[in-house]
Write an enzyme that holds these catalytic residues in place. Structure first.
Site, PDB file in Angstrom:
ATOM      1  N   TYR A 177      -9.224  22.912  21.902  1.00 55.37           N
ATOM      2  CA  TYR A 177      -8.650  23.902  20.997  1.00 55.37           C
ATOM      3  C   TYR A 177      -7.124  23.820  20.880  1.00 55.37           C
ATOM      4  O   TYR A 177      -6.517  24.618  20.160  1.00 55.37           O
ATOM      5  CB  TYR A 177      -9.058  25.319  21.415  1.00 55.37           C
ATOM      6  CG  TYR A 177      -8.750  25.691  22.856  1.00 55.37           C
ATOM      7  CD1 TYR A 177      -7.488  26.150  23.232  1.00 55.37           C
ATOM      8  CD2 TYR A 177      -9.729  25.590  23.842  1.00 55.37           C
ATOM      9  CE1 TYR A 177      -7.204  26.497  24.543  1.00 55.37           C
ATOM     10  CE2 TYR A 177      -9.469  25.937  25.159  1.00 55.37           C
ATOM     11  CZ  TYR A 177      -8.209  26.391  25.510  1.00 55.37           C
ATOM     12  OH  TYR A 177      -7.928  26.730  26.823  1.00 55.37           O
ATOM     13  N   ARG A 213       0.911  29.077  28.392  1.00 59.19           N
ATOM     14  CA  ARG A 213       0.000  28.681  29.470  1.00 59.19           C
ATOM     15  C   ARG A 213      -0.102  27.156  29.482  1.00 59.19           C
ATOM     16  O   ARG A 213      -0.758  26.551  28.642  1.00 59.19           O
ATOM     17  CB  ARG A 213      -1.380  29.305  29.228  1.00 59.19           C
ATOM     18  CG  ARG A 213      -2.330  29.214  30.402  1.00 59.19           C
ATOM     19  CD  ARG A 213      -3.742  29.596  29.977  1.00 59.19           C
ATOM     20  NE  ARG A 213      -4.375  28.503  29.261  1.00 59.19           N
ATOM     21  CZ  ARG A 213      -5.284  28.659  28.296  1.00 59.19           C
ATOM     22  NH1 ARG A 213      -5.626  29.855  27.888  1.00 59.19           N
ATOM     23  NH2 ARG A 213      -5.826  27.597  27.709  1.00 59.19           N
ATOM     24  N   HIS A 232      -7.317  27.488  30.837  1.00 58.76           N
ATOM     25  CA  HIS A 232      -7.574  28.899  31.136  1.00 58.76           C
ATOM     26  C   HIS A 232      -8.025  29.048  32.589  1.00 58.76           C
ATOM     27  O   HIS A 232      -7.507  29.881  33.332  1.00 58.76           O
ATOM     28  CB  HIS A 232      -8.632  29.455  30.195  1.00 58.76           C
ATOM     29  CG  HIS A 232      -9.046  30.853  30.505  1.00 58.76           C
ATOM     30  ND1 HIS A 232      -8.212  31.930  30.332  1.00 58.76           N
ATOM     31  CD2 HIS A 232     -10.211  31.346  31.000  1.00 58.76           C
ATOM     32  CE1 HIS A 232      -8.834  33.034  30.701  1.00 58.76           C
ATOM     33  NE2 HIS A 232     -10.042  32.718  31.116  1.00 58.76           N
TER      34      HIS A 232
END
Length: 373
Positions: free
Chosen positions: A277, A264, A268
């Site tokens: 993160y 990805r 998100h």
């Protein structure tokens, strides 16, 4: 005492992901489990669609940042899995996407305005599922796996020549709904293909923190169905694997789990901050496996693509982006009465009472507006 243990005859998937075209655009020597690389004509079509999809995702993300759309989950970087799998569907097959699979809906032929209607808050689902053989994009995690399995079971009982394909993420693979779908599909041998897009993160949780499995395709063996691990950034491998799995399902041989190893590239959703993160070096590392770049290199080497054809595809992508902007410049005509449409065949008492209250409020507002005119 010797105990005979029955086996399903399902072997574990190979650890090395199945791949035809490497990151350098050259053919790999990876075992392909008997799959065959698609023709140059097919790959050229897949290339075109991936370029269109990437431009679509970029344009929608820009509009979201401008406040023109609500929360949007981009699938940038996952074009090979989205396009390769969806293109493999036959007209009678059904697609069961998630909220991140707008690219799949676009590939299935759903117009941009109808795809984005839900993200604007105009309607629960902006398109007719029966027209495109695609269900509404599921936001609740993993529910679409059950829908795809149930629909496939119905098609099997009716004797229809149709299979279902559903996408799920690495995070969704840990949900109870997924367990139920895998088990039911295998027990009843439904014509279902589960395409697990392992993009390394379930929101902010990396794969290593949510499973101790060597690979997610291993889970297929536990349910007695075939599992494949595919390079999810190689559209040739994805298309070949999904095409074979769909045909297998239509022939009555049951479900297949295909893990597409991908990444990805974006956050998100637009409300997420991935820098908290994951680090920039990780993102840069994955850029070298870009699905569009590798396929372009390969097709140039075979003569299927040249500067002129690449420019033509880029121009088509800009035309698509313009259509997205035009669609979002149109004000939606929203009727509050539609809240009560398509909920129950026979309205429940409480819902009918709410509808009456709304009707009275709207009638009052219309009278007031007429009096001021």
């Amino acid at each position: 005492m010797t105990i005979d243990v029955p086996t399903t005859g399902r072997s574990l998937p190979q650890l090395q992901p199945i791949s035809f075209i490497g990151a350098d655009g050259r053919l790999t020597d990876t075992p392909t489990e008997g799959l065959r690389i698609p023709s140059d004509a097919t790959l050229t079509g897949l290339y075109r669609q991936m370029v269109l999809v990437r431009r679509f995702e970029a344009q929608v993300t820009h509009l979201t940042r401008q406040g023109r759309l609500a929360t949007y989950p981009s699938a940038a970087g996952q074009e090979a899995a989205e396009v390769g799998a969806t293109t493999a569907l036959a007209p009678n097959d059904w697609l069961f996407p998630t909220y991140r699979d707008s690219a799949a809906l676009l590939t299935r032929g759903v117009p941009v305005a109808e795809i984005l209607a839900a993200f604007r808050g105009d309607w629960h689902c902006g398109f007719d599922p029966h027209e495109y053989h695609a269900s509404p994009a599921a936001t609740p995690l993993a529910t679409q796996t059950l829908h795809a399995t149930g629909f496939a079971m119905a098609a099997k009982l009716k004797g229809e020549d149709a299979a279902t394909l559903t996408f799920l993420g690495d995070g969704a693979s840990s949900e109870g709904d997924t367990h139920e779908a895998f088990n039911f599909a295998s027990v009843w041998q439904t014509p279902t293909v589960f395409v697990l897009q392992n993009n390394q993160y379930a929101i902010s949780t990396p794969l290593r923190e949510q499973t101790n499995a060597t690979m997610l395709a291993d889970r297929a063996a536990g349910y007695g169905m075939p599992g494949l691990r595919v390079d999810g950034n190689d559209v040739a491998a994805v298309f070949a694997a999904v095409s074979t799995a769909l045909e297998r399902g239509r022939n009555g041989d049951g479900p297949t789990l295909i893990e597409c190893l991908t990444y990805r590239m974006e956050s998100h959703t637009n409300s997420d901050d991935p820098t908290k993160y994951r680090d920039a070096e990780e993102v840069e590392h994955w850029k070298q496996f870009d699905p569009i770049d590798r396929l372009e290199k390969y097709l140039r080497s075979t003569g299927a693509l040249d500067d002129s054809s690449v420019a033509e595809v880029a121009e088509a992508a800009e035309t698509l982006a313009a259509s997205v902007r035009d669609a979002m410049n149109q004000e939606a005509e929203v009727d509050p009465r539609e809240l009560f449409a398509h909920v129950y065949a026979t309205p429940r008492t409480g819902l009918a009472e709410q509808q009456q209250v709304l009707e009275a409020e709207l009638a009052g507002a219309e009278l007031a507006a007429a009096g001021q005119a």
